[in-house]
Write a protein that holds these residues in place. Structure first.
Motif, mmCIF file in Angstrom:
data_model
loop_
_atom_site.group_PDB
_atom_site.id
_atom_site.type_symbol
_atom_site.label_atom_id
_atom_site.label_comp_id
_atom_site.label_asym_id
_atom_site.label_seq_id
_atom_site.Cartn_x
_atom_site.Cartn_y
_atom_site.Cartn_z
ATOM 1 N N CYS A 1 0.686 -1.261 -0.064
ATOM 2 C CA CYS A 1 0.181 0.074 -0.081
ATOM 3 C C CYS A 1 0.687 0.918 0.373
ATOM 4 C CB CYS A 1 -0.725 -0.134 1.494
ATOM 5 S SG CYS A 1 -2.138 1.545 1.650
ATOM 6 N N ILE B 1 -8.559 -3.127 -2.232
ATOM 7 C CA ILE B 1 -8.616 -1.751 -1.312
ATOM 8 C C ILE B 1 -7.418 -2.584 -0.454
ATOM 9 C CG2 ILE B 1 -10.355 -3.217 -0.235
ATOM 10 C CD1 ILE B 1 -11.596 -0.401 0.629
ATOM 11 N N CYS B 2 -7.126 -1.501 0.514
ATOM 12 C CA CYS B 2 -5.750 -1.661 1.614
ATOM 13 C C CYS B 2 -6.833 -2.147 2.825
ATOM 14 C CB CYS B 2 -4.673 -0.837 1.692
ATOM 15 S SG CYS B 2 -4.151 -1.206 3.088
ATOM 16 N N PRO B 3 -6.242 -3.332 3.520
ATOM 17 C CA PRO B 3 -7.026 -4.176 4.305
ATOM 18 C C PRO B 3 -6.781 -3.316 5.838
ATOM 19 C CG PRO B 3 -5.471 -5.337 4.458
ATOM 20 C CD PRO B 3 -5.603 -4.396 3.249
ATOM 21 N N THR B 4 -5.917 -2.610 5.877
ATOM 22 C CA THR B 4 -5.319 -1.395 7.033
ATOM 23 C C THR B 4 -5.973 0.292 6.800
ATOM 24 O OG1 THR B 4 -3.871 -2.708 7.312
ATOM 25 C CG2 THR B 4 -3.359 -0.495 8.584
ATOM 26 N N CYS B 5 -5.661 0.696 5.498
ATOM 27 C CA CYS B 5 -6.117 2.733 5.462
ATOM 28 C C CYS B 5 -7.077 2.552 4.914
ATOM 29 C CB CYS B 5 -4.775 3.246 5.430
ATOM 30 S SG CYS B 5 -3.922 2.585 3.658
ATOM 31 N N SER B 6 -7.451 1.929 3.948
ATOM 32 C CA SER B 6 -8.832 1.133 2.837
ATOM 33 C C SER B 6 -8.339 1.818 1.794
ATOM 34 C CB SER B 6 -9.913 2.286 3.711
ATOM 35 O OG SER B 6 -10.851 1.849 4.186
ATOM 36 N N ASN B 7 -6.506 2.826 1.229
ATOM 37 C CA ASN B 7 -6.281 3.288 0.189
ATOM 38 C C ASN B 7 -6.561 2.112 -0.753
ATOM 39 O OD1 ASN B 7 -4.512 4.379 -1.327
ATOM 40 N ND2 ASN B 7 -2.683 2.860 -0.807
ATOM 41 N N GLU B 8 -6.537 2.290 -2.161
ATOM 42 C CA GLU B 8 -6.832 1.622 -3.858
ATOM 43 C C GLU B 8 -4.956 1.957 -4.599
ATOM 44 O OE1 GLU B 8 -10.487 2.957 -5.067
ATOM 45 O OE2 GLU B 8 -11.633 2.389 -3.458
#
Length: 914
Positions: free
Chosen positions: A433, A467-474
């Motif tokens: 991410c 989607i990043c499981p930590t910060c929801s970044n794509e």
């Protein structure tokens, strides 16, 4: 039944091209899961797409082809899976050299364009290799051709990676690895070749921090790495130094002090001075010691194995020295460090020292231990079941002596570094991410994985995350590294059959039966296939591993272009025919012994193909007469003898192939076909073929065609092209030899009396020919012969066999009892219980005959003495194979018999001369 004429001269090129295409067109090599019979599967050791096949490939694939053709003819459901390997580092190097010649580089092209260029090369090289394998006669199922980066195989690679990662068996960490500064990538331990050479052992004085007049002297082969030292170790039980444990020393050429630690594992009190420098970032043993003592790791080199200026500054290296060393390669930096230490009077001595230098197995560049974040497989949980599989006999390694090598290596196995800092290969399925790890934004087409922090936690999955499981970044960046080539190759036996899908092919053809490979990849490939096969299928990937020898030149030297001793298999196939090359390699494939290949051997077996061809033409000349099948017991003596011998050879060849004794199978066939069938049988039956039409003569003609057809089937796996061409020409039933049944032992074809009769014929004819040569009688001269034997039954046999003996000796034979012996002016020759007398007629120079006997006696005596010495040597009898010892003993026995015959002849002629 059908037959046709053969050309006068055997032209292998035309024959090979015709039958190769015919076999492919008919689909004879297809592995059908619905076919009857038990499955027999071989997966090809996939050749690298780096060029063309070499002589080692020719041997390897010839042996595989023999097995698959033999099993197919036995009625097995045979499948030979072909394919090629992407060979990451090796193939990338090939294409990079091409770019360099064009004035370009992979960096200039960029990753995507470079990979596109490699795919283009892969197509060219792959097509070349497949064409060469077909030329060799490889009967693979070409419809199943695989490449290690095919979509299906790539899917298997991702599946294995993800599962192992989920189980904690794949991890990423900063560890010391083998680094090639030329290929700019990590290497596993077994990709490093160790070369013994004369080096130096440098003694360096380290002053104590609290007393500069007291020194600890260490000995090292790499003085330049002292700049990265983080401790000095002594043995805790060494009374010379153990009182210093806990103190500090000043590190020469730097402003740093480092601790003195006690370490019983690292320090050998008997080696060097008993004090050892610890450089965790540049030595594997030191790395482990650093872990034990929680020492910092200070790397002073960059990716190109040059002294890194920033690292030198961090290490506290003196400014003037730092400027001299900045960006220098190790080889140039070392003398500068030595000179600086000598100027400080800190290097009291330099000794000669034998050492091992690690080199990259591909480019031969000196490998550096290098601190780097990499991906690893936790190997011991995979290795334990693979050890057990061999220990319990689930998997046989043949010759069995190599099993100890395998087990020894597996028991000491270390975690496997599987990441490579190159572009060509399976990209690691891990994504980072860019929000959680902003550093990864620097990863571009040319950046290495070191930009990614060692403690970064990626998302590992079969496909890219959304989607990043930590910060929801794509926004993600995939790990730039690729997997070690051997990672995908380790899955080859089951990935090529459709795994991870539960395919019918996988159910039918896995586990495979036999793996034929070279010793050089026993650990690279074989061990890893066993580990992965057991892990992901629950079954061993194969039952037998046959390890063949290396092919060397006639003097036993390794072939290399620089030596100019490379034998190109394609050239020799064109020159002598593919079957001649195949048979040469097969006949020399003795277990545990390297093949010393010479052109003369190939030429000799080309003569063998011509011998068979001429025999076929002779047989076809007699194809028009009437034939009649009689029960075995009613056939003429010579027919019963040849069928008895053919039956024995059939049995022994099958046994030899079952035991992977390819050499024995080839040599048994050679001896039978050349000597017994062609030299004896075809000569002995000529009168029958030319005589009036009788039931016996019809039977002989039937036996001739019957036996020769069986010979073609027996020889076919070793010489597929020649035998198919001949088989199609002689009377036969069926469409192709490929799908005929392989000959098996026939319990009805046994006649010890016929064998004994032939033994008498052979003995009498052989000693008569010896006498003809001694007296220099030409082959056309008719001889006057007398013969007798000690046993009256043998005399009766001589009388019965008289027509055959007269035919082969071109002599008029008189058989008599011993009471009629001896005769005057007769050369008497003795073999076993038989005595043959050659009447000396006409002008014979007996003195010259005596001289010839003396010369032959000297030659044979010299050879006998050599063999006696060999057999008396404990070294030979302890190391040589039993059959090799027996061969030497048989040859010595034969020589002694010949010497006895010559001695007797010499005495007789001596009396006649005087």
């Amino acid at each position: 039944m059908s037959s046709r004429q053969l050309e006068k001269i055997y032209e292998p090129q035309a024959v090979e091209a015709r039958w190769s295409q015919y076999w492919l067109d008919q689909g004879y090599f297809a592995g059908n899961s619905d076919a009857p019979g038990d499955a027999y599967t071989i997966v090809i050791p996939p050749p690298n797409v780096t060029g063309s096949l070499h002589i080692g490939h020719a041997l390897n694939n010839t042996l595989q082809d023999i097995l698959i053709r033999w099993r197919r003819m036995q009625g097995r459901k045979a499948l030979w899976v072909p394919g090629t390997d992407h060979a990451g580092i090796a193939t990338q190097n090939v294409v990079e050299r091409q770019l360099h010649a064009e004035g370009s580089s992979r960096e200039q092209l960029g990753r995507d364009a470079f990979i596109e260029r490699v795919w283009k090369w892969r197509q060219e090289s792959g097509d070349t290799i497949i064409g060469q394998l077909k030329h060799l006669g490889a009967s693979c199922d070409w419809s199943r051709l695989r490449f290690t980066m095919d979509d299906g195989l790539s899917k298997a690679v991702r599946e294995v990676f993800v599962r192992l990662h989920q189980e904690g068996l794949i991890y990423r960490g900063e560890r010391l690895i083998n680094w090639c500064p030329r290929c700019l990538t990590a290497l596993s331990d077994i990709e490093v070749e160790h070369e013994q050479l004369k080096g130096k052992l440098y003694h360096i004085q380290y002053p104590l921090a609290d007393d500069p007049n007291v020194f600890l002297t260490i000995a090292t082969t790499r003085p330049e790495t002292l700049l990265g030292d983080t401790a000095v170790a002594v043995h805790p039980e060494d009374p010379r130094y153990n009182h210093l444990i806990g103190k500090s020393i000043r590190l020469p050429l730097t402003s740093r002090t480092i601790p003195i630690v006690g370490d019983a594992i690292l320090v050998d009190r008997e080696f060097g001075t008993g004090a050892v420098k610890i450089t965790p970032a540049h030595d594997f043993n030191d790395f482990d010691a650093g872990e034990r003592h929680q020492l910092p790791r200070l790397s002073i080199l960059n990716y190109h194995a040059q002294l890194d200026p920033a690292a030198l500054e961090k290490a506290g290296v003196e400014i003037s020295l730092r400027s001299q060393l900045a960006n220098l390669p190790v080889a140039k930096a070392r003398p500068i460090v030595i000179e600086a230490l000598q100027a400080l009077e800190r290097m009291p001595s330099i000794d000669d020292h034998q050492m091992a230098l690690g080199k990259c197995y591909r480019c031969k560049t000196v490998v550096e231990p290098f601190l780097s974040p990499q991906w690893f497989v936790k190997i011991q949980p995979l290795a334990d079941p693979a050890i057990q599989a061999v220990e319990t006999g689930q998997i046989r390694i043949i010759p069995e002596g190599w099993a100890n090598n395998y087990l020894g290596w597996m028991r000491g196995i270390k975690d496997w570094c599987i990441s490579r800092q190159i572009w060509w290969g399976h990209r690691i399925p891990a994504w980072y991410c860019t929000t959680c790890y902003p550093e990864v934004k620097q990863v571009d087409q040319g950046a290495g994985s070191s930009i990614i922090p060692p403690n970064a936690t990626p998302t590992v999955d079969r496909v890219a995350p959304k989607i990043c499981p930590t910060c929801s970044n794509e926004d993600f960046i995939q790990d730039p590294d690729v997997l070690d080539t051997w990672f995908s190759s380790a899955l080859w036996p089951f990935s090529t059959l459709g795994w991870p899908e539960d395919t019918q092919d996988l159910k039918t053809f896995y586990p495979t039966a036999t793996l034929v490979t070279g010793l050089d990849i026993l650990f690279f490939w074989v061990a890893r296939m066993i580990m992965m096969g057991l892990k992901f299928t629950g079954k061993p990937p194969f039952k037998d591993v046959y390890i063949h020898a290396l092919v060397r030149d006639a003097e036993g030297q390794k072939m290399s272009k620089s030596k100019g001793n490379v034998i190109d298999p394609l050239t020799k196939m064109s020159q002598y025919g593919t079957d001649a090359l195949r048979f040469t390699l097969t006949s020399m494939a003795s277990p545990g012994r390297d093949i010393k290949l010479s052109e003369e051997r190939i030429e000799g077996y080309r003569n063998f193909t011509n011998k068979i061809w001429n025999a076929a033409r002779f047989i076809l000349m007699n194809a028009d007469g009437k034939i009649q099948a009689l029960p075995f017991k009613d056939r003429p003596l010579i027919d019963r003898w040849i069928l008895t011998r053919l039956n024995q050879v059939t049995d022994s060849v099958n046994i030899s192939l079952e035991n992977y004794r390819f050499d024995q199978a080839a040599n048994q066939l050679y001896h039978f076909i050349w000597h017994e069938y062609c030299d004896w049988y075809l000569e002995l039956i000529k009168p029958s073929l030319q005589a009036d039409d009788t039931p016996e003569n019809r039977s002989t003609r039937y036996t001739l065609f019957e036996s020769f057809e069986i010979v073609q089937r027996l020889l076919h796996p070793l010489m597929p092209f020649l035998t198919e061409e001949i088989w199609q020409a002689i009377p036969h039933e069926g469409d192709s030899l490929v799908i005929q049944s392989y000959p098996q032992k026939n319990n009805d074809w046994v006649d010890p009396n016929a064998e004994e009769a032939f033994r008498i014929i052979e003995q009498v004819v052989t000693i008569t020919r010896t006498g003809r040569a001694l007296l220099e009688y030409g082959p056309a001269k008719k001889l006057s012969l007398s013969a007798t034997a000690k046993d009256p039954q043998d005399v009766a046999q001589l009388q019965t066999l008289k027509p055959h003996i007269e035919q082969l000796t071109r002599g008029k034979l008189g058989v008599s009892n011993q009471t009629d012996w001896p005769m005057n002016h007769v050369l008497q020759l003795v073999a076993g219980s038989f005595t043959v007398g050659i009447h000396i007629e006409g002008e014979v120079d007996l003195k010259k005959a005596l001289d010839r006997i003396k010369k032959q006696t000297q030659t044979k005596h010299k050879e006998a003495t050599r063999l006696q010495g060999r057999l008396a040597s404990p070294d030979f009898t302890a190391k040589a194979e039993p059959e090799v010892i027996q061969e030497s003993q048989d040859r010595l026995n034969a020589l002694n018999s010949e010497l006895s015959l010559l001695s007797s002849s010499e005495l007789q002629l001596q009396k006649m001369v005087t």
